[in-house]
Design a protein around this motif. Structure first.
Motif, short mmCIF file in Angstrom:
data_model
loop_
_atom_site.label_atom_id
_atom_site.label_comp_id
_atom_site.label_asym_id
_atom_site.label_seq_id
_atom_site.Cartn_x
_atom_site.Cartn_y
_atom_site.Cartn_z
N ALA A 1 0.82 -1.21 0.00
CA ALA A 1 0.00 0.00 0.00
C ALA A 1 0.85 1.26 0.00
CB ALA A 1 -0.94 0.00 1.20
N SER A 2 1.91 1.27 0.79
CA SER A 2 2.72 2.48 0.89
C SER A 2 3.58 2.73 -0.33
CB SER A 2 3.58 2.46 2.15
OG SER A 2 4.57 1.47 2.07
N GLU A 3 3.85 1.71 -1.12
CA GLU A 3 4.65 1.88 -2.34
C GLU A 3 3.86 2.49 -3.49
OE1 GLU A 3 7.96 1.41 -3.75
OE2 GLU A 3 8.15 1.81 -1.63
N MET A 4 2.56 2.46 -3.42
CA MET A 4 1.76 3.01 -4.51
C MET A 4 2.02 4.51 -4.64
SD MET A 4 0.43 0.33 -5.69
CE MET A 4 -0.77 0.89 -6.87
N GLY A 5 2.61 4.92 -5.75
CA GLY A 5 2.93 6.31 -5.98
C GLY A 5 4.23 6.77 -5.34
N ASP A 6 4.95 5.84 -4.69
CA ASP A 6 6.22 6.17 -4.05
C ASP A 6 7.30 6.41 -5.11
OD1 ASP A 6 7.67 6.21 -1.37
OD2 ASP A 6 8.92 4.78 -2.49
N LYS A 7 8.39 7.06 -4.70
CA LYS A 7 9.43 7.38 -5.67
C LYS A 7 10.05 6.13 -6.29
CE LYS A 7 13.28 7.96 -2.45
NZ LYS A 7 12.97 8.38 -1.12
#
Length: 184
Positions: free
Chosen positions: A13-19
């Motif tokens: 979830a936290s990687e979605m859209g992460d750099k």
């Protein structure tokens, strides 16, 4: 098994859209070698997250159980809010003249240093003290998120409203923080 599932959910979830997801998209677009890019992501993630999980498990031996609970809950609350701040593609630049695999390994390993997923992995390692399951869960989460970027690319990212993905991820992190406080 709980360490594996929770680690997967938080990182996916936290990687979605992460750099690093943006980096995967950039590298896949540039090199046109999706499987090579995915292998590079895997190698970098295993190395980075195994180190982070070990560090978290080690840190958990240095403080009392009650102190660790407050620290971990606080970290998850901060990450929940941090995830609402979008990463920008300009935050990283491709450097070097290596091939797709070496470039991906180096870029991903460095991009993950101090990133919220690495810090969350440290916290998960401290929480569960299970290096193998946390590393496996966070790696699967990272691979799943980045595979979406590599193989589905811009089509998926245009259709998924990143605002709601960030809100969902924020709620997930805060729920983990609350869960840690409740279970004590």
């Amino acid at each position: 098994m709980q360490a594996l599932i929770n680690s997967f959910l938080l990182v996916f979830a936290s990687e979605m859209g992460d750099k690093t997801q943006l980096l995967a998209l950039l590298l896949a677009t540039r090199y046109k070698k999706p499987w090579t890019i995915l292998l590079g992501v895997f190698i970098a993630t295993v190395l980075n997250h195994a180190l982070a999980t070990w560090a978290g498990a080690w840190v958990s031996t240095l403080v009392t159980h009650q102190t660790l609970i407050y620290i971990l809950a606080g970290i998850f609350f901060v990450f929940g809010l941090w995830i609402l701040i979008p990463d920008k593609e300009e935050e990283f630049k491709e450097r070097g003249h290596f091939g797709a695999l070496v470039t991906t390994i180096i870029a991903f390993f460095l991009a993950e240093m101090g990133d919220k997923t690495q810090l969350a992995t440290i916290a998960l390692g401290a929480r569960y003290q299970d290096i193998v399951m946390v590393t496996l869960g966070t790696t699967i989460g990272m691979m799943g998120s980045n595979a979406l970027a590599i193989f589905l690319g811009e089509k998926l990212l245009r259709k998924v409203p990143m605002k709601w993905v960030r809100v969902f991820s924020c709620v997930l992190f805060i729920a983990f923080g609350i869960g840690i406080l409740i279970k004590g």
